[in-house]
Design a protein around this motif. Structure first.
Motif, PDB file in Angstrom:
ATOM      1  N   ARG A 271       3.175   6.085  -2.677  1.00 29.72           N
ATOM      2  CA  ARG A 271       4.567   6.526  -3.364  1.00 29.72           C
ATOM      3  C   ARG A 271       4.519   6.966  -4.313  1.00 29.72           C
ATOM      4  O   ARG A 271       4.615   7.401  -4.920  1.00 29.72           O
ATOM      5  N   ARG A 272       4.176   5.857  -5.379  1.00 28.92           N
ATOM      6  CA  ARG A 272       3.182   5.683  -6.745  1.00 28.92           C
ATOM      7  C   ARG A 272       2.763   6.836  -6.972  1.00 28.92           C
ATOM      8  O   ARG A 272       3.049   7.586  -8.866  1.00 28.92           O
ATOM      9  N   HIS A 273       0.941   6.571  -6.554  1.00 31.75           N
ATOM     10  CA  HIS A 273       0.470   7.641  -7.251  1.00 31.75           C
ATOM     11  C   HIS A 273       1.055   9.207  -6.871  1.00 31.75           C
ATOM     12  O   HIS A 273       0.084   9.786  -7.682  1.00 31.75           O
TER      13      HIS A 273
ATOM     14  N   GLU B 209       3.891   9.845  -7.253  1.00 33.65           N
ATOM     15  CA  GLU B 209       4.642  10.633  -8.111  1.00 33.65           C
ATOM     16  C   GLU B 209       3.424  10.695  -9.949  1.00 33.65           C
ATOM     17  O   GLU B 209       4.362  11.567 -10.171  1.00 33.65           O
ATOM     18  N   ILE B 210       2.972   9.959  -9.421  1.00 35.24           N
ATOM     19  CA  ILE B 210       2.322  10.154 -10.973  1.00 35.24           C
ATOM     20  C   ILE B 210       1.269  11.019 -11.179  1.00 35.24           C
ATOM     21  O   ILE B 210       1.193  11.964 -11.781  1.00 35.24           O
ATOM     22  N   VAL B 211       0.937  11.618  -9.664  1.00 38.41           N
ATOM     23  CA  VAL B 211       0.246  13.087  -9.542  1.00 38.41           C
ATOM     24  C   VAL B 211       0.997  14.265 -10.137  1.00 38.41           C
ATOM     25  O   VAL B 211       0.473  14.826 -10.453  1.00 38.41           O
ATOM     26  N   GLN B 212       2.138  14.381  -9.467  1.00 40.41           N
ATOM     27  CA  GLN B 212       3.358  15.266  -9.678  1.00 40.41           C
ATOM     28  C   GLN B 212       3.693  15.249 -11.291  1.00 40.41           C
ATOM     29  O   GLN B 212       3.886  16.474 -12.178  1.00 40.41           O
ATOM     30  N   GLU B 213       3.884  14.066 -11.983  1.00 37.90           N
ATOM     31  CA  GLU B 213       3.912  14.069 -12.977  1.00 37.90           C
ATOM     32  C   GLU B 213       2.653  14.755 -14.509  1.00 37.90           C
ATOM     33  O   GLU B 213       3.507  15.152 -15.102  1.00 37.90           O
TER      34      GLU B 213
ATOM     35  N   GLU C 252       0.794  -1.420   0.092  1.00 37.20           N
ATOM     36  CA  GLU C 252       0.266  -0.118   0.103  1.00 37.20           C
ATOM     37  C   GLU C 252       1.089   1.689   0.151  1.00 37.20           C
ATOM     38  O   GLU C 252       0.402   1.946  -0.890  1.00 37.20           O
ATOM     39  N   LYS C 253       2.262   1.555   0.716  1.00 36.25           N
ATOM     40  CA  LYS C 253       2.786   2.342   0.674  1.00 36.25           C
ATOM     41  C   LYS C 253       3.456   2.709  -0.801  1.00 36.25           C
ATOM     42  O   LYS C 253       3.416   3.823  -1.445  1.00 36.25           O
TER      43      LYS C 253
END
Length: 193
Positions: free
Chosen positions: A119-121, A123-127, A114-115
């Motif tokens: 974290r990947r979510h 990163e994707i939001v920032q991208e 889940e962590k």
């Protein structure tokens, strides 16, 4: 649980005459011991098998309808039920720590997963924000392409990006370039061939 002597003597009655037989080889003595052991096993198992298969020809023998056998069969089934319940309780006690450990490790793995997903979510939001900003920036740009042809058929192409300051990005597509006046950036070069 062992059957009483009378009941045991009803299975292979001649076996008791062979009990003290002095054989010339160990195999004969071991076989006689095996038969003694098997008649106890037969009586013990018959208590269960007779309940499942009462019409079987083996159980038509008078020993299996005797009161001694019926009492023994009831006792053996009761003892087996108590043993089964004890074994089940012991098995649960042994299994519960293993199940608990498995659940702990699965919970830890799920938490880690889940962590990683969070974290990947992020990163994707920032991208995505970066891409939206770049797209908005590109929408405020003017892109001009001037293509000229020389008399010899050679093509000359000039591209120009011009950022328009202070223009807000909109969701509608930019105005087509054909509606704007296009001025060549450089005079076409003509070469004699």
């Amino acid at each position: 649980m062992q059957p009483e002597p009378w009941l045991r003597s009803q299975i292979w009655p001649q076996l008791d005459h062979w009990r003290n037989f002095q054989a010339n080889d160990k195999a004969t003595g071991a076989f006689i011991e095996l038969l003694y052991w098997l008649r106890d096993v037969l009586l013990q198992d018959a208590g269960f098998l007779m309940a499942k298969y009462p019409e079987h020809t083996v159980f038509q023998d008078p020993v299996f309808s005797s009161p001694q056998f019926n009492n023994f069969a009831v006792k053996i089934r009761e003892a087996a039920q108590v043993t089964f319940e004890d074994d089940r309780g012991t098995a649960i006690e042994k299994v519960i720590p293993e199940v608990s450990e498995k659940l702990r490790s699965l919970t830890a793995y799920q938490f880690t997963l889940e962590k990683a997903v969070e974290r990947r979510h992020s990163e994707i939001v920032q991208e995505m924000k970066l891409l939206k900003a770049q797209i908005a920036d590109m929408r405020r740009m003017e892109y001009q392409v001037v293509t000229t042809f020389t008399p010899g058929g050679r093509m000359h192409r000039t591209e120009q990006f011009v950022r328009q300051q202070g223009t807000e990005a909109s969701l509608s597509p930019p105005e087509p370039l054909g509606r704007r006046p296009v001025t060549p950036l450089a005079a076409p070069a003509y070469h004699a061939f």
